[in-house]
Design a protein around this motif. Structure first.
Motif, PDB file in Angstrom:
ATOM      1  N   PHE A  46      -6.529  -1.815 -11.011  1.00  0.00           N
ATOM      2  CA  PHE A  46      -6.975  -3.048 -10.412  1.00  0.00           C
ATOM      3  C   PHE A  46      -8.406  -2.827 -10.252  1.00  0.00           C
ATOM      4  O   PHE A  46      -9.067  -1.678 -10.028  1.00  0.00           O
ATOM      5  CB  PHE A  46      -6.156  -3.735  -9.440  1.00  0.00           C
ATOM      6  N   LYS A  59       2.448 -10.770  -8.561  1.00  0.00           N
ATOM      7  CA  LYS A  59       2.244  -9.453  -7.524  1.00  0.00           C
ATOM      8  C   LYS A  59       3.576  -8.698  -7.590  1.00  0.00           C
ATOM      9  O   LYS A  59       3.560  -7.303  -7.710  1.00  0.00           O
ATOM     10  CB  LYS A  59       1.898  -9.679  -6.051  1.00  0.00           C
ATOM     11  N   GLU A 113      -4.741  -6.809  -3.725  1.00  0.00           N
ATOM     12  CA  GLU A 113      -3.720  -5.901  -4.203  1.00  0.00           C
ATOM     13  C   GLU A 113      -3.457  -4.643  -3.773  1.00  0.00           C
ATOM     14  O   GLU A 113      -2.619  -3.943  -3.669  1.00  0.00           O
ATOM     15  CB  GLU A 113      -4.096  -5.680  -5.866  1.00  0.00           C
ATOM     16  N   GLU A 166      -1.771  -5.046  -0.472  1.00  0.00           N
ATOM     17  CA  GLU A 166      -0.223  -5.476  -0.573  1.00  0.00           C
ATOM     18  C   GLU A 166       0.448  -3.981  -0.793  1.00  0.00           C
ATOM     19  O   GLU A 166       1.626  -3.846  -0.237  1.00  0.00           O
ATOM     20  CB  GLU A 166      -0.255  -6.311  -1.872  1.00  0.00           C
TER      21      GLU A 166
END
Length: 264
Positions: free
Chosen positions: A59, A159, A181, A184
């Protein structure tokens, strides 16, 4: 003798449509749970068909380009190099009994995501793009594998797909979406809701300028050992080394002797 009434109004009524073909019904509030399930099932079925057993999630910012800002160009170049290295060494090129491991997976958009998918393509390996529908339409980058390029409405399901097969997470510099992200996965690791996968952040100077991780520990907001949930790296090769040190297992083609032993 009077003619029977016409059934045309019945045939034209929305209530007579097959439920699965009734778009107004399927997009209504009562079917939100069904749409959520469909977003899981469609991507899951395609990934299984391609034998994608596990992924390495990459990411980073969608605003980073290959040219222009030298810092951005460096991030893009290293993300592309990492996508190639991970695909060549991790097992994405190997369809062992129909299964592929450590396949590059991104958010499917431009910038760092594009670079990582592009690196996988450089290696001749498949890669995954998990796109999201946004008010300002985000189109898929042209480097993810077409059959493994998905579009989601729900961030939560997107996700979930990013996390559920991840053997490792690599985070390049980015903004709100990238931070979302990162935290998370850090939260899933911290709470042991996810297996102990390695998490590596690229460009330590950037990340320390954006987040004071030690301040969180000093204030008692996280435990000191939580700072060990992630590492930093400054090159594509160093990222790969950090993932291996963190427990990532590369998958290799079985040797001739091992294949013979299985047959016997």
């Amino acid at each position: 003798m009077t003619s029977p009434p016409s059934n045309e109004p019945h045939l034209a009524s929305p209530s007579y449509r097959l439920a699965a073909l009734d778009q107004d019904f399927m997009l209504g509030d009562s079917m939100r749970g069904v749409r959520f399930l469909l977003e899981f099932a469609k991507a899951d079925e395609a990934l299984r068909a391609w034998g994608v057993e596990s992924t390495i999630v990459v990411f980073g910012s969608a605003r980073v380009g290959e040219n222009g800002d030298p810092r951005h160009a460096r991030w893009y170049g290293e993300a592309r190099a990492f996508g190639r290295i991970a695909s060549e060494r991790g097992g994405a090129l190997i369809a062992n009994q129909g299964k592929r491991h450590n396949v590059i997976a991104t958010g499917g958009g431009p910038g760092i995501m594009e670079a990582a998918n592009r690196g996988a393509l450089d290696a001749g390996a498949p890669s995954v793009g998990f796109n999201i529908t946004l008010p300002h339409e985000q189109e898929p980058n042209p480097y993810s594998t077409p059959d493994l390029t998905f579009r989601f409405h729900y961030f939560a399901m997107r996700k979930m797909h990013l996390a559920m097969r991840a053997n490792a997470l690599v985070i390049f510099p980015g903004g709100f979406g990238t931070l979302d992200e990162l935290f998370e996965l850090l939260t899933l690791r911290q709470t042991a809701k996810a297996p102990p996968i390695p998490i590596a952040l690229f460009d330590e100077a950037y990340w320390r300028s954006v987040i004071s991780f030690e301040s969180l520990a000093e204030a008692g907001m996280i435990a000191p050992e939580d700072l060990k949930l992630f590492t930093f790296a400054e090159s594509a090769d160093a990222l790969w080394a950090q993932l291996l040190d963190g427990g990532l297992r590369p998958y290799e083609e079985p040797s001739w002797e091992a294949a013979r032993d299985v047959q016997e």
